[in-house]
Structures are given as C-alpha cells and as structure tokens.
Design a protein around this motif. Structure first.
Motif, PDB file in Angstrom:
ATOM      1  N   ASN A 248      -6.776   7.665  -2.159  1.00 28.38           N
ATOM      2  CA  ASN A 248      -7.223   9.050  -2.341  1.00 28.38           C
ATOM      3  C   ASN A 248      -6.273   9.861  -3.225  1.00 28.38           C
ATOM      4  O   ASN A 248      -6.717  10.737  -3.970  1.00 28.38           O
ATOM      5  CB  ASN A 248      -7.437   9.745  -0.987  1.00 28.38           C
ATOM      6  N   HIS A 249      -4.970   9.568  -3.177  1.00 32.26           N
ATOM      7  CA  HIS A 249      -4.047  10.295  -4.056  1.00 32.26           C
ATOM      8  C   HIS A 249      -4.212   9.879  -5.514  1.00 32.26           C
ATOM      9  O   HIS A 249      -4.046  10.701  -6.411  1.00 32.26           O
ATOM     10  CB  HIS A 249      -2.594  10.097  -3.604  1.00 32.26           C
ATOM     11  N   ASP A 250      -4.530   8.597  -5.733  1.00 31.39           N
ATOM     12  CA  ASP A 250      -4.806   8.149  -7.112  1.00 31.39           C
ATOM     13  C   ASP A 250      -6.010   8.903  -7.665  1.00 31.39           C
ATOM     14  O   ASP A 250      -5.993   9.392  -8.800  1.00 31.39           O
ATOM     15  CB  ASP A 250      -5.107   6.644  -7.145  1.00 31.39           C
TER      16      ASP A 250
ATOM     17  N   GLY B 251      -4.530   0.562   4.292  1.00 34.82           N
ATOM     18  CA  GLY B 251      -3.289   1.338   4.336  1.00 34.82           C
ATOM     19  C   GLY B 251      -3.652   2.716   4.839  1.00 34.82           C
ATOM     20  O   GLY B 251      -4.213   2.857   5.909  1.00 34.82           O
ATOM     21  N   HIS B 252      -3.343   3.766   4.025  1.00 38.34           N
ATOM     22  CA  HIS B 252      -3.844   5.125   4.204  1.00 38.34           C
ATOM     23  C   HIS B 252      -3.174   5.906   5.338  1.00 38.34           C
ATOM     24  O   HIS B 252      -2.804   7.049   5.160  1.00 38.34           O
ATOM     25  CB  HIS B 252      -5.356   5.100   4.401  1.00 38.34           C
ATOM     26  N   THR B 253      -3.020   5.314   6.535  1.00 42.66           N
ATOM     27  CA  THR B 253      -2.366   6.043   7.628  1.00 42.66           C
ATOM     28  C   THR B 253      -0.848   5.900   7.565  1.00 42.66           C
ATOM     29  O   THR B 253      -0.134   6.611   8.263  1.00 42.66           O
ATOM     30  CB  THR B 253      -2.822   5.536   9.009  1.00 42.66           C
ATOM     31  N   HIS B 254      -0.361   4.950   6.771  1.00 43.37           N
ATOM     32  CA  HIS B 254       1.083   4.684   6.646  1.00 43.37           C
ATOM     33  C   HIS B 254       1.669   4.162   7.958  1.00 43.37           C
ATOM     34  O   HIS B 254       2.840   4.385   8.258  1.00 43.37           O
ATOM     35  CB  HIS B 254       1.843   5.930   6.183  1.00 43.37           C
ATOM     36  N   ILE B 255       0.863   3.482   8.740  1.00 48.62           N
ATOM     37  CA  ILE B 255       1.294   2.948  10.033  1.00 48.62           C
ATOM     38  C   ILE B 255       1.013   1.445  10.060  1.00 48.62           C
ATOM     39  O   ILE B 255      -0.136   1.023   9.908  1.00 48.62           O
ATOM     40  CB  ILE B 255       0.549   3.654  11.188  1.00 48.62           C
TER      41      ILE B 255
ATOM     42  N   GLY C  55      -3.660   0.829  -2.913  1.00 51.40           N
ATOM     43  CA  GLY C  55      -3.861   2.191  -3.414  1.00 51.40           C
ATOM     44  C   GLY C  55      -2.807   3.201  -3.000  1.00 51.40           C
ATOM     45  O   GLY C  55      -1.882   2.883  -2.245  1.00 51.40           O
ATOM     46  N   ASP C  56      -2.974   4.432  -3.505  1.00 50.16           N
ATOM     47  CA  ASP C  56      -1.955   5.480  -3.410  1.00 50.16           C
ATOM     48  C   ASP C  56      -0.645   5.012  -4.044  1.00 50.16           C
ATOM     49  O   ASP C  56       0.429   5.082  -3.435  1.00 50.16           O
ATOM     50  CB  ASP C  56      -1.748   5.979  -1.973  1.00 50.16           C
ATOM     51  N   ILE C  57      -0.756   4.578  -5.283  1.00 54.50           N
ATOM     52  CA  ILE C  57       0.445   4.231  -6.049  1.00 54.50           C
ATOM     53  C   ILE C  57       1.206   5.514  -6.381  1.00 54.50           C
ATOM     54  O   ILE C  57       2.430   5.529  -6.444  1.00 54.50           O
ATOM     55  CB  ILE C  57       0.060   3.476  -7.351  1.00 54.50           C
TER      56      ILE C  57
ATOM     57  N   SER D 178       0.838  -1.205   0.000  1.00 52.40           N
ATOM     58  CA  SER D 178       0.000   0.000   0.000  1.00 52.40           C
ATOM     59  C   SER D 178       0.867   1.246   0.000  1.00 52.40           C
ATOM     60  O   SER D 178       2.042   1.202   0.388  1.00 52.40           O
ATOM     61  CB  SER D 178      -0.903   0.004   1.239  1.00 52.40           C
ATOM     62  N   ASP D 179       0.275   2.365  -0.430  1.00 57.19           N
ATOM     63  CA  ASP D 179       0.916   3.673  -0.288  1.00 57.19           C
ATOM     64  C   ASP D 179       2.353   3.678  -0.808  1.00 57.19           C
ATOM     65  O   ASP D 179       3.290   4.040  -0.092  1.00 57.19           O
ATOM     66  CB  ASP D 179       0.809   4.137   1.178  1.00 57.19           C
ATOM     67  N   ILE D 180       2.480   3.299  -2.058  1.00 56.49           N
ATOM     68  CA  ILE D 180       3.781   3.295  -2.740  1.00 56.49           C
ATOM     69  C   ILE D 180       4.227   4.741  -3.017  1.00 56.49           C
ATOM     70  O   ILE D 180       5.408   5.069  -2.919  1.00 56.49           O
ATOM     71  CB  ILE D 180       3.668   2.479  -4.047  1.00 56.49           C
ATOM     72  N   HIS D 181       3.259   5.592  -3.374  1.00 54.52           N
ATOM     73  CA  HIS D 181       3.500   7.037  -3.517  1.00 54.52           C
ATOM     74  C   HIS D 181       4.673   7.386  -4.414  1.00 54.52           C
ATOM     75  O   HIS D 181       5.517   8.226  -4.058  1.00 54.52           O
ATOM     76  CB  HIS D 181       3.638   7.692  -2.131  1.00 54.52           C
ATOM     77  N   GLY D 182       4.749   6.739  -5.550  1.00 62.75           N
ATOM     78  CA  GLY D 182       5.742   7.146  -6.543  1.00 62.75           C
ATOM     79  C   GLY D 182       7.194   6.957  -6.115  1.00 62.75           C
ATOM     80  O   GLY D 182       8.083   7.601  -6.665  1.00 62.75           O
TER      81      GLY D 182
ATOM     82  N   VAL E  53      -9.541  -2.366   1.069  1.00 59.29           N
ATOM     83  CA  VAL E  53      -9.928  -0.964   0.871  1.00 59.29           C
ATOM     84  C   VAL E  53      -8.709  -0.107   1.198  1.00 59.29           C
ATOM     85  O   VAL E  53      -7.799  -0.552   1.901  1.00 59.29           O
ATOM     86  CB  VAL E  53     -11.117  -0.540   1.769  1.00 59.29           C
ATOM     87  N   HIS E  54      -8.711   1.155   0.725  1.00 56.99           N
ATOM     88  CA  HIS E  54      -7.541   1.989   1.020  1.00 56.99           C
ATOM     89  C   HIS E  54      -7.524   2.426   2.482  1.00 56.99           C
ATOM     90  O   HIS E  54      -6.519   2.294   3.177  1.00 56.99           O
ATOM     91  CB  HIS E  54      -7.518   3.216   0.099  1.00 56.99           C
ATOM     92  N   GLY E  55      -8.674   2.968   2.956  1.00 59.96           N
ATOM     93  CA  GLY E  55      -8.693   3.520   4.315  1.00 59.96           C
ATOM     94  C   GLY E  55      -9.571   2.754   5.279  1.00 59.96           C
ATOM     95  O   GLY E  55      -9.151   2.395   6.377  1.00 59.96           O
TER      96      GLY E  55
END
Ligand code: ZN
Length: 241
Positions: free
Chosen positions: A60-62, A144-148, A33-35, A7-11, A112-114
C-alpha cells in the motif's frame, strides 16, 4: 530451491543490507511490497530489490507513493513520509514500482501484501485469517503488511491455529493443512523485536524459517532526522513497534 521472502522494507537500507547479507546468491528472493514509505532510503532500497528479487508485488505504501492511493487512510506521519518519498523517488524507480502486480501465484504458494483478494486488509486475528483462507485455494499464502512475524494454519478439520514467531523459529508444513505465513518486516518491525525480520521457505523440506537480524538502527535513525522525517518514525525502530 530455497526462497528468501522479504516484506515491508520501508526505505530502511541498513536493515535491508543486513538481511541481504544472510541470503545466499542462489536463493530466490521474493518481495511482498512496501519497499518504500517511512524510511530515508527509498531509491537505494528499490534498486537493491530490483537487482536481487525474482518476484515483487505491490504494497500500500508503494501504491501511495506512485499514485496517492488511499493516503487518507494513512496516519499523519505515514502521509508526511509518503509526500517526502514522492519528492525523492526517481522516475525510473517509480515506473518500475508502477509495473508491479498486486499478487503472484505459483502452484505451491500465493504472494500478496496484506491478504488474498483484499490486498491491503490486515490479518490481525483468526476471523481475518478465516476470510483470507476462504478467498484463495493456495496451500500457502505469504503476507506482510502488519509487520508481525507469525502464522495461521487451517487444519483439515477446519480449526485455525495461530503462533507468533517474533524471535525467529521454524514451522514444518504438513500436507492437508493450509498456511498464512507473515514474514514480518525488514525495515520497521512492530512485534516488539527491533531486529529485521524475514523468512526462508524450503519447499523440499516443507519448512519455513523466520530469521531476525540485528542492524545499525542508530544510523537509520540519524538519516531519518537528517531527512526531517517525523521523529516518531525513528523512535519506533528501536522499540520495534
Ligand atoms: Zn508496511
């Protein structure tokens, strides 16, 4: 079959590459999500996820990158990074992201993302976890989403337990208990451990294993500087927050 949940790869291509090196060719890769967003390599990260993931859901960033959704809820650095991402994201990758769903359900788990139903809600405490458990009947929810990296467990007596897994570790899934498993973030951890986070799910063993993976953070930080993205997006990677 072993599942690798990311999750949350964020580029962040360096973090994603280090994680993929730990994943076996016959693992089933699931993306929460949040690739894209924040990081300097959105196209390369979307390309890799398209290639290796069996299932991917939207973050949400996607959604922000493809249709400006809820950008007023983003902080200034996140908004600036989304604008930059929109400028470089290929139309093919944008179309692929646009075709993703907000959730994916199988008998054993929900992705789900969040959070269930309120897809971009942050599960940050037991109250939010209780709402999330009430919103689905899935025995296991990957978020994912919280990055924790952490989990919540809803026991048969109604009590909710919560433990962090920011240094990796395992969880044995018990029958009758339901779980929300946060796999942490590949590309921008915020649990004070800068190493990339993801989790393996082994249904046959009823086991979750959180992994932390070192990667060349300085290389990603150089790319963030070269792209003239906000400096704090580079700084936070080495702090893990
Ligand atoms: Zn994120």
């Amino acid at each position: 079959m072993r599942h690798a949940v990311v999750s949350d790869i964020h580029g962040n291509l360096e973090a994603l590459s280090a994680v993929l090196a730990r994943i076996a060719p016959d693992d089933r890769v699931l993306s929460l999500g949040d690739i894209v967003g924040y990081g300097p390599d959105p196209n390369a990260c979307v390309a890799l996820v398209r290639e290796c993931a069996s299932i991917a859901v939207l973050g949400n960033h996607d959604v922000g990158a493809i249709d400006n959704h809820a950008l007023d809820s983003f902080n200034p650095a996140a908004r600036e990074a989304i604008a930059w991402t929109q400028g470089v994201l290929s139309s093919e990758h944008e179309a692929w992201l646009d075709g993703l769903a907000y959730e994916h359900r199988e008998p054993a788990f929900l992705m789900v993302h969040g959070a269930p139903q309120n897809y971009f809600e942050y599960i940050l405490d037991k109250e939010a976890a209780a709402r999330a458990f009430a919103a689905t009947d899935a025995p296991l929810v990957f978020v994912g989403h919280t990055h924790i990296a952490e989990y919540y467990a809803l026991r048969p007596d109604g009590a909710i337990a919560h433990e962090h897994r920011q240094h990796g570790g395992t969880l044995t899934l018990e029958a009758g208990t339901r779980y929300i498993v946060n796999v942490g973030s590949v590309g921008q951890p915020r649990d004070l451990n800068p190493e990339a986070s993801f989790a393996f799910y082994e249904p046959d063993e009823s086991r979750i294993t959180w992994m932390r993976v070192p990667y060349p953070i300085a290389r990603t930080q150089d790319k963030i500087a070269q792209a003239e993205l906000p400096a704090l997006l580079a700084d936070r990677l080495s702090a893990g927050r």
